[in-house]
Write an enzyme that holds these catalytic residues in place. Structure first.
Site, PDB file in Angstrom:
ATOM      1  N   PRO A  32       0.957  -1.113  -0.121  1.00  0.00           N
ATOM      2  CA  PRO A  32      -0.006   0.086  -0.009  1.00  0.00           C
ATOM      3  C   PRO A  32       0.843   1.212   0.062  1.00  0.00           C
ATOM      4  CG  PRO A  32       0.014  -1.121   2.122  1.00  0.00           C
ATOM      5  CD  PRO A  32       0.647  -1.965   1.426  1.00  0.00           C
ATOM      6  N   LYS A  33       0.415   2.252  -0.738  1.00  0.00           N
ATOM      7  CA  LYS A  33       1.211   3.525  -0.851  1.00  0.00           C
ATOM      8  C   LYS A  33       0.190   4.647   0.287  1.00  0.00           C
ATOM      9  CE  LYS A  33       3.595   6.924  -2.424  1.00  0.00           C
ATOM     10  NZ  LYS A  33       3.101   7.874  -1.324  1.00  0.00           N
ATOM     11  N   PHE A  34       1.137   4.855   1.401  1.00  0.00           N
ATOM     12  CA  PHE A  34       0.562   5.850   2.239  1.00  0.00           C
ATOM     13  C   PHE A  34       0.597   6.961   1.844  1.00  0.00           C
ATOM     14  CE2 PHE A  34       0.664   1.940   4.989  1.00  0.00           C
ATOM     15  CZ  PHE A  34      -0.553   2.020   5.686  1.00  0.00           C
ATOM     16  N   GLY A 180      -2.862   4.190  -3.060  1.00  0.00           N
ATOM     17  CA  GLY A 180      -2.987   3.353  -4.032  1.00  0.00           C
ATOM     18  C   GLY A 180      -1.968   2.248  -3.550  1.00  0.00           C
TER      19      GLY A 180
END
Length: 307
Positions: A32-34, A180
């Protein structure tokens, strides 16, 4: 003796339009892209240093994370994102407030009010060993083993090699502030440049306003900080509707003194540095980024309600 000292150039990701899937014999890793602030943590012999994506040292702004990182073995170098949780959602504006703390007293107060978490996604060094040439799969395994005994606020981001689970994350995680996925190959070394891939959930993003270009209450454009970066960029010209939204909000903000006698500058769409008037990082706007031939243009869509 540590293998790495700041500044270290960071690895980046290039956007892709669809979720990449593995082919027979070659798996992919999905993370996951934080929606946070990119930060490298260096555990040195007698201190901790924190480096932004652009190479600035910002340790003083995150005393809570620095204290936590002192527990790490000397020589550890982590790459990851700083996030601030407000309820069950990450808040990028809160992260930016933490990052711009101008004094130790303010940084300490914000650490109590807006405690930071660190979502680590890579291990660049361990003791005297530079791990960047090693494959991602090895670095990931060592990262998880390293951080597992400590727990929050230093944690490894989730990772899966199951594309169906990754697709589920992609659909579900925006509710908690994840923008994303980042996709990596297990055999990849860590190197500067856009060798990873990223799939954003939306064409729009939130950005924090750090300054205005032109008249303070009727600016032509805004200086913005985007998630994952600390170098301000200049937006495109503002629409009349956005100007109308911004005017009352800007009047409520106090001016901010620049720490330098020269006005701060931000990068515009043609690669020039434009001077701006700094303001307190208390406003968040929704933006859309579009690629031109050589640069990314950032258009402000609206002021975020309640910001």
């Amino acid at each position: 003796m540590t293998a790495l000292l700041p500044p270290v150039p960071v690895a980046l990701a290039r956007p892709v339009p669809t979720l990449p899937v593995a082919v027979p014999g070659r798996q992919l890793a999905y993370e996951p892209k934080f929606d946070g602030h990119r930060l490298l943590i260096f555990r040195l012999a007698d201190e901790v240093r924190m480096q932004t994506r652009s190479g600035r040292i910002v340790t003083r702004a995150f005393p809570d994370l620095a204290a936590a990182a002192l527990r790490l073995p000397v020589g550890t170098v982590l790459d990851g994102e700083v996030v601030v949780w407000v309820g069950r959602h990450t808040d990028f504006a809160a992260v930016q407030k933490r990052a711009t703390a101008a004094s130790e007293a303010r940084a300490a107060r914000l650490a109590r009010e807006l405690p930071a978490s660190y979502a680590a996604f890579d291990l660049l060094a361990s003791g005297p060993d530079d791990l960047r040439p090693r494959p991602y799969a090895e670095r990931r395994a060592r990262l998880v083993a390293l951080l597992e005994p400590y727990g929050p606020p230093l944690q490894a981001v989730p990772m899966t090699m199951d594309p169906e689970l990754a697709a589920t994350w992609y659909e579900a995680f925006p509710a908690i502030g994840v923008e994303g996925l980042v996709i990596k190959s297990p055999d990849q070394p860590y190197r500067p440049g856009r060798h990873w891939r990223k799939l954003r959930h939306s064409e729009t993003r939130d950005a924090v306003v750090v300054g205005v270009v032109g008249p303070r209450f009727r600016p032509r454009a805004l200086a913005l900080v985007l998630p994952g970066d600390d170098t301000p960029v200049v937006s495109g010209p503002l629409s009349p509707a956005v100007r109308a939204q911004l005017a009352p909000a800007l009047r409520d903000l106090p001016p901010v003194e620049s720490p330098s006698p020269d006005p701060p500058t931000a990068l515009d769409t043609v690669g020039a540095w434009i001077a701006y008037q700094p303001i307190a990082p208390d406003l968040t706007v929704e933006v859309r980024q579009e690629s031109t031939v050589r640069h990314a243009a950032t258009s402000v869509i609206r002021l975020r309600a309640g910001e």
